[in-house]
Design an enzyme around this catalytic site. Structure first.
Site, PDB file in Angstrom:
ATOM      1  CB  ALA A 180      15.127  -2.754   9.118  1.00 24.45           C
ATOM      2  CG  PHE A 227       1.576  -5.827 -12.148  1.00 22.84           C
ATOM      3  CD1 PHE A 227       2.595  -6.717 -12.395  1.00 22.84           C
ATOM      4  CD2 PHE A 227       0.959  -5.843 -10.905  1.00 22.84           C
ATOM      5  CE1 PHE A 227       3.007  -7.599 -11.416  1.00 22.84           C
ATOM      6  CE2 PHE A 227       1.370  -6.721  -9.925  1.00 22.84           C
ATOM      7  CZ  PHE A 227       2.393  -7.605 -10.175  1.00 22.84           C
ATOM      8  CG  HIS A 263      -3.093 -10.254  -4.195  1.00 25.59           C
ATOM      9  ND1 HIS A 263      -3.248 -11.279  -5.097  1.00 25.59           N
ATOM     10  CD2 HIS A 263      -2.097  -9.482  -4.681  1.00 25.59           C
ATOM     11  CE1 HIS A 263      -2.373 -11.129  -6.077  1.00 25.59           C
ATOM     12  NE2 HIS A 263      -1.666 -10.040  -5.854  1.00 25.59           N
ATOM     13  NE  ARG A 313      -2.686  -6.525  -6.544  1.00 28.22           N
ATOM     14  CZ  ARG A 313      -1.496  -6.329  -5.990  1.00 28.22           C
ATOM     15  NH1 ARG A 313      -1.401  -5.771  -4.806  1.00 28.22           N
ATOM     16  NH2 ARG A 313      -0.407  -6.693  -6.621  1.00 28.22           N
ATOM     17  CB  ALA A 365       9.244   2.441   3.882  1.00 27.56           C
ATOM     18  CG  LEU A 371       1.254 -12.398  -3.241  1.00 28.43           C
ATOM     19  CD1 LEU A 371      -0.155 -11.870  -3.357  1.00 28.43           C
ATOM     20  CD2 LEU A 371       2.219 -11.269  -2.949  1.00 28.43           C
ATOM     21  CG  HIS A 395      -1.802  -8.188  -0.708  1.00 30.24           C
ATOM     22  ND1 HIS A 395      -0.760  -9.050  -0.479  1.00 30.24           N
ATOM     23  CD2 HIS A 395      -1.377  -7.337  -1.670  1.00 30.24           C
ATOM     24  CE1 HIS A 395       0.255  -8.732  -1.268  1.00 30.24           C
ATOM     25  NE2 HIS A 395      -0.091  -7.691  -1.986  1.00 30.24           N
ATOM     26  CD  GLN A 417      -4.597  -4.377  -3.045  1.00 29.37           C
ATOM     27  OE1 GLN A 417      -3.394  -4.568  -2.957  1.00 29.37           O
ATOM     28  NE2 GLN A 417      -5.116  -3.548  -3.933  1.00 29.37           N
ATOM     29  CB  THR A 457       3.134 -12.272  -8.411  1.00 25.13           C
ATOM     30  OG1 THR A 457       3.084 -11.001  -9.042  1.00 25.13           O
ATOM     31  CG2 THR A 457       3.601 -13.287  -9.428  1.00 25.13           C
ATOM     32  CD  GLU A 458      -2.420  -7.302 -10.017  1.00 29.80           C
ATOM     33  OE1 GLU A 458      -2.666  -7.269  -8.801  1.00 29.80           O
ATOM     34  OE2 GLU A 458      -2.474  -6.312 -10.739  1.00 29.80           O
ATOM     35  CD  GLU A 518       0.890  -3.036   4.429  1.00 33.43           C
ATOM     36  OE1 GLU A 518       1.913  -3.674   4.127  1.00 33.43           O
ATOM     37  OE2 GLU A 518      -0.196  -3.574   4.679  1.00 33.43           O
ATOM     38  NE  ARG A 577      -0.409  -2.016  -2.234  1.00 33.16           N
ATOM     39  CZ  ARG A 577       0.104  -3.021  -2.941  1.00 33.16           C
ATOM     40  NH1 ARG A 577       0.638  -2.800  -4.126  1.00 33.16           N
ATOM     41  NH2 ARG A 577       0.078  -4.257  -2.475  1.00 33.16           N
TER      42      ARG A 577
END
Lengths: 260, 164, 593
Positions: free
Chosen positions: C22, C125, C251, C295, C25, C261, C362, C249, C263-264, C392, C403
């Site tokens: 849940a 981004f 990050h 990345r 996606a 994380l 990541h 990946q 963020t980028e 994912e 990605r």
């Protein structure tokens, strides 16, 4: 109280290091945890665990270390471990916090750090509480955008100022730290509680929404905003820094101004 | 506090909460965790209407008005023109001859009693745990309030300065 | 309903569509499936706890609200970002449907940040460029630095609006397949209810996996503790393939040592990476995009700086993310959460001090292979009727070898929606499949086996060793030797896993037991990843082999397909096959930023 649930680790807790990062100053900290396993005993009890831990680590790291190395039956919810999923709200040293945002060094670790489940929600096992009543209150608030008429082809327009109006309450992660810190909720489980009101606030003050009046009607209830005593426990407890009491006051204000 | 608690949607198991004892015991620095009342899609029973809002507003408005009335009352009774030393039966009789002071005292009586009673009603709602307790406490409160308000009103309006 | 050899009470539920997971996606699929057929969503967490909520920076779509942009440029960036291992038809769908996906979310109530005109604001981004790599473009639609949180909340709210049926804290442990006319069909899933320890069989016409990634086999990771690859493992164990698992990946900006994380979007807002000399080292590695290169490029650059002795700190094991030159108001308005992370976890004030960072595991580019309709593939071409995957856990493949940032929130919305529609359409016509004999038997034996085991190994110890091994050997830089070492260690760990025992023998909320199950999944998937990495003797995107530092389009312009093979004597191995890449209009070029 510590009569039931025999535990080998309880008598002579050994200090076990949590994967030390190089150069870290480890410190022996006692965690006094409220245990309850309905399959083993009807009563809850306190259990002490000693952990060698870098004080800059999180309480969640300590809980993991206890579970991994001392007592695998210690049960708690956790997921993201950085304060965004809201799984691990618990009462730490008498205050509701997220275990993943409470650093050991900020909890006077010279004395035992007391860890309990959230108050006011039924304890199911150790630090796991029944979240259903909490989510039910949230669901009662119509927590979704309600609009009428035809959908526009592009986005609905909203100015940055209109967007900023409800920004604070969009941060809520539904961890229940606020609701379970509210004395009114402790005594009356029917009170919607701060989190549900925050959820309603986020839509009442969204310029795109058209059901504000219905939500206000729900919150005008005997168990709605008027039960709030402005104690500010919720604001203090919020791990996301939401001005919860202010949001509740704004809902009260909206009710008064719209009804009179 | 109820002992049988079922969860909201009726899906989670019905579990009695642990530690039904109250308060911190020896060596227990924090209070025990209590189970909540149950909450389902049908509870709380909706009590729609503006009563709670008016109650909440009344507390604020009556509070402000009471500050003026009570401070004025204290000023006149205790400070001005000889202050407390001149209070006597004649003084009260003289004052209640004027409709102004009758209304002043009447307002003070009603607002103070309703303000206090509403406050107590709130306290009872917040802290009484059983429906029956709540009902009895409120019945007692309302009776006492009605008695005091009616008696006071009666006295203000039927006061006879010539009583012997 | 009782089956043979049952010791536990089992419940059988029947639905048209069952969605596993849940997060973004799963709930996006539920929003499509629930109004069309009887749908249940099973999640091992409360829906709002899913890791979609941790996504920060934004969701890419060529809305062109702030500057010129179009979906074709977005398609190109996605393909180039994925180092040409992207299936180009899928990337085109992704970029085209991105626009409606963002607008749909806005209509569902998502509070995007706004431009002064009141439209959705966009920011730069990594890897997103105008006109095929000319300059960075503002394409990421965002809600401060909690876009994922807002998407998760909005989707959950809309599921509540539609009355979607959730089964919270149900762990799906097995995929049921049944053979009809020689073709394997999905028949449902077996789930373990955390609260009671009961097994629940969900019989369904269609099953959608949306159970997320498997990053928890790394130590320094931005992934949640719950991302243990349960969906991938469930289908893999049933003989279905996993695609491109070697591509993981890293990050570039995780908080040093913790992996949380950052963020980028911090670099999109103007943040700069600096080495110990204070140099903006990305200028050397990516002259055009600089700090906003993709990345994999930035992560390798950071580790190159560290290896060449220009890392920061006493041990020279990290670099700095510098936000000190940005106005405080901009940080407060656009990056409130990550600045707070720095204050909470590092005790650093980002207004005045740079933040120590290191690459963090990541995102799994690989996963369960699907068509563009989310249908799970049984081999290179045949689908498994009734089985779908999105997010994912799936590999469409729109991410290829790497990605782009903001494309995962897009992926879950575009392909979550497609999988939901396809599953509902299938359920409308298909017959309810028969359950296999004793459907929960395998899960029960596994659960009871673990519960009753008396071995001496502990889950936490094995998990820590697994994470240490993968961090040391299969991270940003890989060689045949390191991968070989990882495989040897994994074989040892799998042997020791057979000796694992749990302390909690109870039935209620037995998280000890489930952590043991999760460890089994992680070990299995780690082996697949390492085996695929060993076989891919080239460097592409997130997979960098120091012994084969160049891309080899002749031999490896193809997807890896890993199958579980069990020999007659019961030994398991990974069989690797290959699947061609779909190329439409873009020929592979050298990848520079």
């Amino acid at each position: 109280m510590a009569t039931a649930a025999p535990d080998p680790g309880a008598a002579q807790p050994d200090a076990v290091p949590v994967s030390p990062s190089p150069g870290a100053n480890l410190m022996a900290v006692t965690f006094r945890i409220r245990r309850f396993d309905p399959e083993a005993a009807a009563e809850a009890f306190w259990q002490d665990f000693r952990v060698e831990i870098d004080p800059k680590e999180r309480v969640l790291d300590a809980l993991h270390s206890i579970k991994g190395e001392q007592d695998g039956s210690l049960t708690f919810r956790r997921s993201c471990a950085h304060g965004i999923c809201g799984s691990d709200a618990m009462r730490i040293n008498g205050r509701n916090r997220l275990a993943c945002k409470a650093l050991v060094k900020d909890l006077s670790p010279q004395r035992p750090v007391v860890v309990e489940p959230l108050k006011g929600l039924t304890v199911l096992k150790d630090l796991v509480v029944d979240m259903e009543p909490f989510f039910q209150a949230y669901r009662d608030m119509l927590p979704f955008l309600v609009t009428s008429g035809n959908e526009p082809t592009r986005e609905r327009l909203q100015s940055p100022a209109q967007r900023a109006r409800f920004d604070d309450t969009t941060k809520c992660i539904l961890c229940a730290a606020c609701t379970s810190s509210c004395p009114v909720f402790w005594n009356d489980g029917q009170y919607f509680g701060p989190a549900a009101i925050v959820g309603a606030h986020r839509f009442i003050f969204d310029s795109r929404d058209e059901a504000g009046e219905r939500r206000l009607e729900i919150l005008n209830d005997n168990h709605g905003v008027w039960r709030c005593r402005t104690i500010f426990n919720c604001t203090d407890a919020c791990p996301r820094g939401i001005q919860v009491t202010k949001a509740i006051q704004e809902v009260k204000q909206a009710l008064v101004t719209r009804r009179l | 506090m109820p002992t049988d608690v079922t969860s909201g949607a009726g899906r989670a198991p019905a579990e009695p909460g642990p530690g039904r004892g109250r308060g911190p015991g020896p060596g227990h620095p924090a209070p025990l965790v209590e189970p909540p009342r149950q909450r389902t899609t049908r509870t709380p029973r909706s009590t729609r209407g503006n009563f709670e809002m008016y109650g909440w507003l009344f507390m604020r408005v009556s509070g402000v008005v009471l500050v003026l009335l009570v401070l004025g009352h204290l000023l006149i009774q205790l400070m001005l023109d000889g202050g407390v030393s001149r209070i006597g039966f004649a003084f009260v009789a003289g004052r209640w001859a004027s409709p102004w002071w009758q209304v002043w005292d009447l307002l003070m009586l009603w607002l103070a009693m309703l303000h206090g009673s509403n406050g107590l009603r709130t306290v009872i709602n917040d802290y009484a745990e059983h429906t029956a307790t709540r009902l009895w406490l409120k019945a007692l409160l309302y009776t006492a309030t009605a008695f005091t308000v009616l008696l006071g009103t009666l006295v203000i309006f039927t006061f006879d300065p010539d009583i012997t | 309903m009782e089956y043979g050899q049952t010791r536990q009470l089992r419940q059988v539920h029947t639905y048209d569509t069952v969605i596993v997971g849940a997060g973004g996606a799963g709930m996006r699929a539920a929003i499509e499936a629930a109004p069309r057929c009887r749908t249940a969503v099973l999640s091992k967490l409360y829906p709002t706890r899913s890791h979609t909520g941790a996504a920060q920076g934004g969701m890419a779509a060529a809305l062109a609200n702030v500057e010129e942009d179009n979906w074709e440029w977005h398609t190109f960036d996605t393909i180039k970002g994925g180092d040409y291992l992207v299936d180009q038809d899928a990337a085109e769908i992704l970029a085209k449907e991105a626009i409606d996906s963002v607008l749909d979310l806005e209509k569902m109530g998502l509070p995007f940040n706004r431009t002064p005109d009141g439209t959705i604001d966009q920011r730069r981004f990594g890897g997103h460029s105008r006109d095929h790599g000319e300059a960075p473009v503002r394409r990421s639609c965002y809600a401060a630095d909690r876009t994922g949180h807002m998407i998760l909340q909005t989707l959950y709210q809309n599921c509540l609006k539609l009355g979607v049926e959730f089964f919270d804290e149900y762990y799906v442990l097995d995929q049921l397949l049944t053979e009809v006319g020689g073709v394997r069909h999905s028949a449902g899933v077996v789930a373990y209810r955390l609260a009671t320890g009961e097994l629940h069989v969900f019989r369904a016409k269609s099953v959608i996996y949306a159970s997320g990634g498997c990053g928890k086999f790394f130590k320094v990771t931005s992934n949640a503790h719950t991302l243990t690859g349960d969906g991938q493992a469930a289908v893999y164990r049933r003989g279905l393939p996993l695609e491109d698992m070697e591509f993981f990946q890293f990050h570039p900006t995780g908080i040093w040592r913790m992996g949380i994380l950052l963020t980028e979007g911090a670099r999109g807002e103007g943040g700069i990476l600096r080495n110990t000399h204070g140099e903006r080292f990305m200028e050397k590695y990516a002259p055009v995009m600089k700090d906003l290169a993709s990345r994999d490029v930035v992560s390798r650059a950071i580790y190159t700086e560290i290896r060449e002795g220009r890392g920061c700190g006493p041990e020279g094991d990290h670099v700095y993310l510098d936000l000190t030159h940005l106005p405080h108001e901009q940080l407060d308005a656009k990056l409130p959460d990550i600045t707070e992370f720095a204050r909470t976890y590092l005790g650093i004030e980002p207004y005045t001090d740079p933040i120590p960072i290191q690459p963090t595991a990541h995102y799994a580019m690989g996963g369960i292979p699907t068509t563009v309709h989310g249908e799970v593939l049984a081999d290179n071409t045949a689908v498994v009727p009734g089985l779908y995957a999105a997010g994912e856990v799936a590999c469409v493949s729109v991410h290829g070898a790497n990605r782009l940032g903001t494309n995962s929130l897009l992926d879950i919305n575009v392909f979550g929606r497609r999988a939901g529609l396809a599953a509902a359409a299938y359920a409308a016509t298909a017959a309810l499949p028969e359950l296999p004999e004793d459907p929960a038997g395998w899960v029960e034996r596994r659960i009871e086996g673990l519960r009753e085991a008396t071995g001496s190994e502990r889950v936490a110890v094995l998990r820590a060793e697994l994470q240490e091994t993968l961090d040391a050997n299969v991270m940003v830089f890989r060689t045949e030797q390191t991968i070989g070492a990882a495989l040897a260690k994994l074989a040892e760990l799998r042997g020791r896993y057979a000796e694992v025992s749990v302390q909690d023998k109870g039935r209620r909320f037995n998280t000890d037991l489930l952590e043991a199950v999760e460890l089994g999944n992680l070990l299995e998937l780690a082996e697949v990843m390492a085996a695929c990495a060993l076989a891919r003797r080239e460097s592409r995107g997130g997979h960098y082999r120091e012994d084969f530092p160049h891309r080899d389009d002749v031999h490896f312009m193809r997807h890896s397909m890993a199958y579980r093979e069990v020999a007659a004597d019961g030994t398991e191995s990974v069989r690797i096959d290959y699947k061609p890449v779909v190329q439409t209009r873009y020929q592979p070029m050298e990848r520079t930023y």
